[in-house]
Design a protein around this motif. Sequence first.
Motif, PDB file in Angstrom:
ATOM      1  N   ASP A  60      45.382 -38.500  14.977  1.00  0.00           N
ATOM      2  CA  ASP A  60      46.279 -38.056  16.033  1.00  0.00           C
ATOM      3  C   ASP A  60      45.989 -38.935  17.461  1.00  0.00           C
ATOM      4  N   MET A  61      45.667 -40.120  17.183  1.00  0.00           N
ATOM      5  CA  MET A  61      45.367 -41.249  18.245  1.00  0.00           C
ATOM      6  C   MET A  61      45.979 -42.659  17.850  1.00  0.00           C
ATOM      7  N   SER A  62      46.196 -43.263  19.031  1.00  0.00           N
ATOM      8  CA  SER A  62      46.647 -44.519  18.880  1.00  0.00           C
ATOM      9  C   SER A  62      46.258 -45.283  20.143  1.00  0.00           C
ATOM     10  N   VAL A  63      45.915 -46.567  20.077  1.00  0.00           N
ATOM     11  CA  VAL A  63      45.639 -47.567  21.128  1.00  0.00           C
ATOM     12  C   VAL A  63      47.285 -48.194  21.518  1.00  0.00           C
ATOM     13  N   VAL A  64      47.386 -47.938  22.736  1.00  0.00           N
ATOM     14  CA  VAL A  64      48.751 -48.654  23.058  1.00  0.00           C
ATOM     15  C   VAL A  64      48.552 -49.887  24.087  1.00  0.00           C
ATOM     16  N   GLY A  65      47.473 -50.149  24.604  1.00  0.00           N
ATOM     17  CA  GLY A  65      46.889 -51.162  25.419  1.00  0.00           C
ATOM     18  C   GLY A  65      45.774 -51.307  25.573  1.00  0.00           C
ATOM     19  N   GLU A  66      45.329 -52.637  26.244  1.00  0.00           N
ATOM     20  CA  GLU A  66      44.018 -52.929  26.285  1.00  0.00           C
ATOM     21  C   GLU A  66      43.953 -53.829  27.763  1.00  0.00           C
ATOM     22  N   ALA A  67      42.780 -53.842  28.472  1.00  0.00           N
ATOM     23  CA  ALA A  67      42.722 -54.553  29.680  1.00  0.00           C
ATOM     24  C   ALA A  67      41.368 -55.032  29.609  1.00  0.00           C
ATOM     25  N   ALA A  68      41.030 -55.902  30.398  1.00  0.00           N
ATOM     26  CA  ALA A  68      39.841 -56.822  30.371  1.00  0.00           C
ATOM     27  C   ALA A  68      39.218 -56.562  32.075  1.00  0.00           C
ATOM     28  N   ASP A  69      39.997 -56.238  32.908  1.00  0.00           N
ATOM     29  CA  ASP A  69      39.594 -56.055  34.305  1.00  0.00           C
ATOM     30  C   ASP A  69      40.395 -54.961  34.660  1.00  0.00           C
ATOM     31  N   GLY A  70      39.832 -54.606  36.087  1.00  0.00           N
ATOM     32  CA  GLY A  70      40.595 -53.531  36.903  1.00  0.00           C
ATOM     33  C   GLY A  70      42.012 -53.387  37.024  1.00  0.00           C
ATOM     34  N   GLN A  71      42.341 -54.868  37.394  1.00  0.00           N
ATOM     35  CA  GLN A  71      43.615 -54.992  37.858  1.00  0.00           C
ATOM     36  C   GLN A  71      44.807 -54.982  36.566  1.00  0.00           C
ATOM     37  N   GLN A  72      44.362 -55.513  35.556  1.00  0.00           N
ATOM     38  CA  GLN A  72      44.880 -55.361  34.343  1.00  0.00           C
ATOM     39  C   GLN A  72      45.036 -53.969  33.906  1.00  0.00           C
ATOM     40  N   THR A  87      52.675 -49.244  30.008  1.00  0.00           N
ATOM     41  CA  THR A  87      52.338 -48.388  28.715  1.00  0.00           C
ATOM     42  C   THR A  87      52.519 -46.819  28.954  1.00  0.00           C
ATOM     43  N   LYS A  88      52.086 -46.397  30.269  1.00  0.00           N
ATOM     44  CA  LYS A  88      52.007 -44.999  30.426  1.00  0.00           C
ATOM     45  C   LYS A  88      51.188 -44.204  29.528  1.00  0.00           C
ATOM     46  N   PRO A  89      50.061 -44.587  29.163  1.00  0.00           N
ATOM     47  CA  PRO A  89      49.161 -43.858  28.207  1.00  0.00           C
ATOM     48  C   PRO A  89      48.912 -42.259  28.651  1.00  0.00           C
ATOM     49  N   ASP A  90      48.554 -41.474  27.515  1.00  0.00           N
ATOM     50  CA  ASP A  90      48.341 -40.299  27.748  1.00  0.00           C
ATOM     51  C   ASP A  90      46.644 -40.269  28.367  1.00  0.00           C
ATOM     52  N   VAL A  91      45.789 -41.097  27.796  1.00  0.00           N
ATOM     53  CA  VAL A  91      44.401 -41.258  28.386  1.00  0.00           C
ATOM     54  C   VAL A  91      44.137 -42.701  28.232  1.00  0.00           C
ATOM     55  N   ALA A  92      43.562 -42.944  29.555  1.00  0.00           N
ATOM     56  CA  ALA A  92      43.004 -44.085  29.918  1.00  0.00           C
ATOM     57  C   ALA A  92      41.492 -44.243  29.793  1.00  0.00           C
ATOM     58  N   LEU A  93      40.750 -44.902  29.026  1.00  0.00           N
ATOM     59  CA  LEU A  93      39.516 -45.293  28.934  1.00  0.00           C
ATOM     60  C   LEU A  93      39.099 -46.069  29.833  1.00  0.00           C
ATOM     61  N   VAL A  94      38.285 -46.057  31.044  1.00  0.00           N
ATOM     62  CA  VAL A  94      38.041 -47.204  31.911  1.00  0.00           C
ATOM     63  C   VAL A  94      36.578 -47.075  32.315  1.00  0.00           C
ATOM     64  N   ASP A  95      36.132 -48.355  32.038  1.00  0.00           N
ATOM     65  CA  ASP A  95      34.668 -48.940  32.350  1.00  0.00           C
ATOM     66  C   ASP A  95      34.629 -48.922  34.003  1.00  0.00           C
ATOM     67  N   LEU A  96      33.412 -48.493  34.482  1.00  0.00           N
ATOM     68  CA  LEU A  96      33.169 -48.478  35.732  1.00  0.00           C
ATOM     69  C   LEU A  96      32.891 -49.808  36.563  1.00  0.00           C
ATOM     70  N   LYS A 146      44.279 -45.902  41.345  1.00  0.00           N
ATOM     71  CA  LYS A 146      45.472 -46.519  41.467  1.00  0.00           C
ATOM     72  C   LYS A 146      46.334 -45.992  40.189  1.00  0.00           C
ATOM     73  N   ILE A 147      45.784 -45.738  39.032  1.00  0.00           N
ATOM     74  CA  ILE A 147      46.440 -45.250  37.926  1.00  0.00           C
ATOM     75  C   ILE A 147      46.971 -43.714  38.169  1.00  0.00           C
ATOM     76  N   LEU A 148      46.043 -42.833  38.841  1.00  0.00           N
ATOM     77  CA  LEU A 148      46.294 -41.705  39.106  1.00  0.00           C
ATOM     78  C   LEU A 148      47.671 -41.700  40.372  1.00  0.00           C
ATOM     79  N   GLN A 149      47.526 -42.686  41.253  1.00  0.00           N
ATOM     80  CA  GLN A 149      48.408 -42.800  42.241  1.00  0.00           C
ATOM     81  C   GLN A 149      49.701 -43.143  41.935  1.00  0.00           C
ATOM     82  N   ASP A 150      49.906 -43.964  40.757  1.00  0.00           N
ATOM     83  CA  ASP A 150      51.234 -44.275  40.310  1.00  0.00           C
ATOM     84  C   ASP A 150      52.072 -43.299  39.928  1.00  0.00           C
ATOM     85  N   GLY A 151      51.518 -42.067  39.730  1.00  0.00           N
ATOM     86  CA  GLY A 151      52.307 -41.029  39.347  1.00  0.00           C
ATOM     87  C   GLY A 151      52.472 -40.621  37.804  1.00  0.00           C
ATOM     88  N   ALA A 152      51.899 -41.335  37.054  1.00  0.00           N
ATOM     89  CA  ALA A 152      51.830 -41.247  35.571  1.00  0.00           C
ATOM     90  C   ALA A 152      51.104 -39.737  35.267  1.00  0.00           C
TER      91      ALA A 152
END
Length: 232
Positions: A33-45, A53-62, A75-81
Amino acid sequence: MPAAPRSVIRVLIADDHAILRSGLKLLVNAQADMSVVGEAADGQQAIDTARETKPDVALVDLAMPRVSGVDALRKILQDGAKTRVVVLTMHDDPAYLRSVLAAGASGYVLKRSVDGDLLSAIRSVHNGGMFIDPSLAHILVEDVVAGKKDASSRMKAARLLSDRELEVLRLVAGGFSNKQIAARIFVSIKTVETYRARLMSKLGLRNRSDLVRYAMHMGLLNATTLEDEAAR
């Protein structure tokens, strides 16, 4: 009639450690029931990829380069997704937990227990709930108990607040800066500073941490209300 296909939770993984990202990707993609739709190596990415990609859930390192995890999740929340954010971190300090919840995170998972809790966290926040690492759950209980001790006096104080003051309280507790609040409610930064001073005085609070605790206790601050504010 065949059963309707189960919706797949679209997941973004943001962490500056490539090996950890690879492991998390394997774990998530192994779920039906899950699929990775994107990866990022830093906060801006993370911000850019979430926007694309407008993911349902974003796993974000602090702790990430360029843009911090807390700023990225805001910012992810402010973007309105409709994305919900689960923070992955090695920090078990209560201050970090309170900070990311105030910023709008729906989940908080310690990296040391990621194998056992991450999948539950993803499913929980996707279904509209919240997930706090079990080892830190007592922090929220303690906050509630501490808040109840002077709830009566603060309830009375809350009746003295205007609608605008309540709005500023919610935004301040949600992690928005004076400049951002001024832009949202169409007043000057100086006026926002005046509202903040009034709030502190009327409610008998000393700092922003007190404001966050008060707002959560009064039901003014939670993942849903923060997401609604960010979408405006």
